[in-house]
Each structure stands twice: as C-alpha cells, then as structure tokens.
Motif scaffolding. Structure first.
Motif, PDB file in Angstrom:
ATOM      1  N   GLY A 123       0.801  -1.191   0.000  1.00  0.00           N
ATOM      2  CA  GLY A 123       0.000   0.000   0.000  1.00  0.00           C
ATOM      3  C   GLY A 123       0.848   1.261   0.000  1.00  0.00           C
ATOM      4  O   GLY A 123       1.991   1.294   0.398  1.00  0.00           O
ATOM      5  N   ASP A 124       0.244   2.335  -0.511  1.00  0.00           N
ATOM      6  CA  ASP A 124       0.951   3.612  -0.573  1.00  0.00           C
ATOM      7  C   ASP A 124       0.744   4.395   0.715  1.00  0.00           C
ATOM      8  O   ASP A 124      -0.134   4.103   1.519  1.00  0.00           O
ATOM      9  N   VAL A 236       4.716   3.989  14.389  1.00  0.00           N
ATOM     10  CA  VAL A 236       5.899   3.854  13.539  1.00  0.00           C
ATOM     11  C   VAL A 236       5.446   3.603  12.110  1.00  0.00           C
ATOM     12  O   VAL A 236       4.736   2.633  11.836  1.00  0.00           O
ATOM     13  N   THR A 237       5.835   4.493  11.197  1.00  0.00           N
ATOM     14  CA  THR A 237       5.506   4.306   9.786  1.00  0.00           C
ATOM     15  C   THR A 237       6.812   4.252   9.001  1.00  0.00           C
ATOM     16  O   THR A 237       7.622   5.170   9.045  1.00  0.00           O
ATOM     17  N   PHE A 238       7.012   3.142   8.308  1.00  0.00           N
ATOM     18  CA  PHE A 238       8.285   2.874   7.640  1.00  0.00           C
ATOM     19  C   PHE A 238       8.043   2.754   6.144  1.00  0.00           C
ATOM     20  O   PHE A 238       7.475   1.776   5.673  1.00  0.00           O
ATOM     21  N   ASP A 239       8.475   3.768   5.416  1.00  0.00           N
ATOM     22  CA  ASP A 239       8.404   3.749   3.957  1.00  0.00           C
ATOM     23  C   ASP A 239       9.653   3.048   3.441  1.00  0.00           C
ATOM     24  O   ASP A 239      10.776   3.461   3.757  1.00  0.00           O
ATOM     25  N   ILE A 240       9.482   2.007   2.652  1.00  0.00           N
ATOM     26  CA  ILE A 240      10.621   1.236   2.171  1.00  0.00           C
ATOM     27  C   ILE A 240      11.552   2.088   1.321  1.00  0.00           C
ATOM     28  O   ILE A 240      12.746   1.762   1.193  1.00  0.00           O
ATOM     29  N   ASP A 241      11.069   3.222   0.784  1.00  0.00           N
ATOM     30  CA  ASP A 241      11.971   4.068  -0.008  1.00  0.00           C
ATOM     31  C   ASP A 241      12.951   4.847   0.855  1.00  0.00           C
ATOM     32  O   ASP A 241      13.815   5.548   0.338  1.00  0.00           O
ATOM     33  N   SER A 242      12.848   4.723   2.178  1.00  0.00           N
ATOM     34  CA  SER A 242      13.883   5.285   3.054  1.00  0.00           C
ATOM     35  C   SER A 242      15.211   4.592   2.807  1.00  0.00           C
ATOM     36  O   SER A 242      16.278   5.192   2.993  1.00  0.00           O
ATOM     37  N   LEU A 243      15.153   3.338   2.370  1.00  0.00           N
ATOM     38  CA  LEU A 243      16.374   2.611   2.043  1.00  0.00           C
ATOM     39  C   LEU A 243      16.878   3.019   0.662  1.00  0.00           C
ATOM     40  O   LEU A 243      16.104   3.381  -0.223  1.00  0.00           O
ATOM     41  N   GLU A 283       4.774   1.147   0.624  1.00  0.00           N
ATOM     42  CA  GLU A 283       5.398   1.516  -0.646  1.00  0.00           C
ATOM     43  C   GLU A 283       6.295   0.437  -1.254  1.00  0.00           C
ATOM     44  O   GLU A 283       7.152   0.747  -2.079  1.00  0.00           O
ATOM     45  N   VAL A 284       6.098  -0.826  -0.874  1.00  0.00           N
ATOM     46  CA  VAL A 284       6.770  -1.910  -1.589  1.00  0.00           C
ATOM     47  C   VAL A 284       6.018  -2.152  -2.897  1.00  0.00           C
ATOM     48  O   VAL A 284       4.830  -2.468  -2.893  1.00  0.00           O
ATOM     49  N   SER A 285       6.724  -1.998  -4.015  1.00  0.00           N
ATOM     50  CA  SER A 285       6.120  -2.173  -5.342  1.00  0.00           C
ATOM     51  C   SER A 285       6.807  -3.337  -6.062  1.00  0.00           C
ATOM     52  O   SER A 285       7.832  -3.157  -6.731  1.00  0.00           O
ATOM     53  N   PRO A 286       6.273  -4.536  -5.915  1.00  0.00           N
ATOM     54  CA  PRO A 286       6.937  -5.737  -6.436  1.00  0.00           C
ATOM     55  C   PRO A 286       7.262  -5.714  -7.925  1.00  0.00           C
ATOM     56  O   PRO A 286       8.279  -6.293  -8.329  1.00  0.00           O
ATOM     57  N   PRO A 287       6.450  -5.081  -8.794  1.00  0.00           N
ATOM     58  CA  PRO A 287       6.806  -5.117 -10.217  1.00  0.00           C
ATOM     59  C   PRO A 287       8.173  -4.514 -10.535  1.00  0.00           C
ATOM     60  O   PRO A 287       8.751  -4.830 -11.576  1.00  0.00           O
TER      61      PRO A 287
END
Length: 315
Positions: A123-124, A236-243, A283-287
């Motif tokens: 999810g976004d 705690v909100t963790f956006d994977i794009d932080s990595l 924000e994990v976008s598998p494609p």
C-alpha cells in the motif's frame, strides 16, 4: 500461559507452500484475544510516480515465509508472549482514493475496539493518514517515527489534499501527531523549494536527513529518539523508499543515497521499550523488483518491529 499462534515451521511444511499469511501465521476473522493483528492495505491510487504497491501486501507476505520465529540478534521471541494473527486485507475501493481512505479509517475503528495492536502492510503512504485518525480516537495524539526518503508534507498534489505526499501535513494540521515528538529519518533527494524540507522543521518536527547518517550506526540515534519519546504512545511508519534503491529498488519513488538494510535494523531494534501502539510498512512495489528482495526486506522490517512491541519476551 495459554498456547500462542506460531508460524508454520519450514521443517513441518516447505516454505514455498502453505498459507500466504504473514510468516505463515494463522489467519483470523475474530480479533478477540489477539495482541497483534497483521493486515494488508492493497492500494496504490495515492501514488504520484510508479504504481504497483497494491501488490505489496501479497508479496511481503510471500517473502515473509523465510523468517523464523526467534530473533538471533536480539533474542526476541515475539510469538512466545504475543497472540499474533493475519486478519487479511482491507476491502478498499480500487476506483476511489477518498472512499478507500474512509474504509481504512472505519476498519481501524473496528480493529481498535479490541486490544489488538495493528501492523499494516501497504500500500501507498496515503493510507497512514486514516490510520492515524483512528489511532488518535483510541490513544490521543501520538509521537511519530517516520522513516522515509520524503517529508510527505506537500499541501496538495494535482489539487488533491490527501495523497501519499501530503499525509503528514494533514496529520499535523489535524493535531494527530505531536509535532515536537515527530521524527523524520532518511530524508533526501531534490525538491522544488527549500521550504519543502524546512517548513516541517519549523513546526517542530525533528529531521534526520540521510546524508547526515551516511557511514553511521543508527543505534545511538534510535536510542536518543526512544528516550525522547518516553512513555508517549508512538506510531511507527516505515516507507521502504527510506532505504537506498540498491537495497530496495522495488518502490514507487526511489531516491539514491538512502539508508542501508543494517541501519534500518539498528533503528527499529533501538525502539525496544517504546509504547508502540501501531505501525506500518508501506510503498513496496513488487513489479519493480522481480527478485523479491525489496519485499523480503520489508517483511523483515515488519518482523523486527514485531520484536520490539510491548510485552515481547527475550530468551
């Protein structure tokens, strides 16, 4: 102590089979008796660049089959003391962002009628606004640990005021978060104006840009944040794009120069003892990552968050 749900062991059933629940935990429709409810929010109509994170919950769950119940590094054994189950996905309206946000908020109201702590897989990031609205109705304004490449404090995007890039401005305006107890970690990239980054700092947000964290352990920073939060309820909100996209390319708005996977683990682990009342991994976008590594990383971050929740026992 009554028996707790346990993930299916890879020695009992091969990891490539079994239920597609988080860590292959039991699924549940009844939240009574649960300490933690894992749920999916398969939505990406709030994104502004690359879509695809509607598939995030399914892929994160799939990759989570690799994770075992005992945390070798910290000694955490969350399933020994917490009753955890996967309650499935929220039935969002895939044609309407505004209606989906309403559905999320109302669904969380129902979840929070029980004592289950919600951990969401996105999810976004627009989903975090209605989640916070519901959390605050239960707990009051919260401290916020916001791990993200972006500040998400735009006023609007294409005239829309509730999107993945505006959620935190709305949360601030609505008094959902305590401004001086809001921590933004991993910010970086480019902006349109200097105030894209400085305005939230003027509100009281504590910002830790990625370039100031390069080559540093985040254990000390996390410990400082933990002390600063004290006993306040914290989300705690963790956006994977932080990595950095070298570690997590499968996301909608990648920015180079980000956090490393070890830094993410250090940060989450240092929150042990905080009064965490909910969390999400978004924000994990598998494609955009057919290897599955981004989803695997996201699943492990959720597991690490589970390991620092109140009540977890350590062996």
């Amino acid at each position: 102590m009554s028996a707790k749900n346990q993930p299916i062991s890879g020695n009992d059933l091969a990891r490539f089979s079994g239920p597609n629940t988080f860590m292959r935990l039991p699924s549940a429709n009844d939240l009574k008796g649960l300490d933690v409810a894992v749920l999916g929010v398969p939505m990406d109509i709030g994104t502004s660049w690359r879509s695809g994170c509607r598939f995030g919950p399914k892929e994160v769950r799939s990759q989570s089959a690799m994770i075992r119940p005992y945390n070798l590094a910290t000694g955490a054994a969350p399933f020994d003391s917490l009753q955890v189950a996967d309650i499935g996905d929220l039935a969002i309206n895939t044609f309407s962002l505004s209606d989906s946000l309403r559905i999320i908020s109302e669904s969380y109201d129902a979840i929070l009628n029980y004592d289950a702590l919600p951990l969401a897989i996105g999810g976004d990031h627009s989903m975090t606004l209605p989640i916070l609205r519901a959390i605050v109705r239960r707990h009051g304004p919260v401290a916020l640990v916001h791990v993200d490449a972006h500040a998400d404090v735009n006023d609007d995007m294409f005239g829309e005021r509730e999107t993945h890039g505006t959620f935190l401005r709305r949360a601030y305006e609505e008094g959902l978060v305590k401004a001086e107890k809001t921590y933004q970690i991993g910010l970086r990239g480019s902006g349109y104006l200097a105030q894209d980054f400085t305005e939230a700092a003027q509100w009281g947000f504590q910002q830790f840009p990625a370039h100031e964290l390069w080559h540093r352990s985040l254990s000390e920073l996390g410990a400082e944040i933990r002390r600063d939060i004290g006993d306040l309820p914290v989300y705690v909100t963790f956006d994977i794009d932080s990595l950095d996209p070298a570690f997590a390319p499968g996301t909608g708005t990648p920015e180079i120069g980000g956090l490393t996977s070890p830094q993410a683990l250090e940060l989450v682990r240092s929150l042990k003892g905080a009064n965490i009342v909910g969390g999400d991994l978004v924000e994990v976008s598998p494609p955009y990552d057919t290897t599955g590594n981004t989803a695997l990383t996201g699943a492990n971050i959720l597991y690490e968050l589970l390991c620092v929740l109140p009540g977890v026992v350590y062996r």
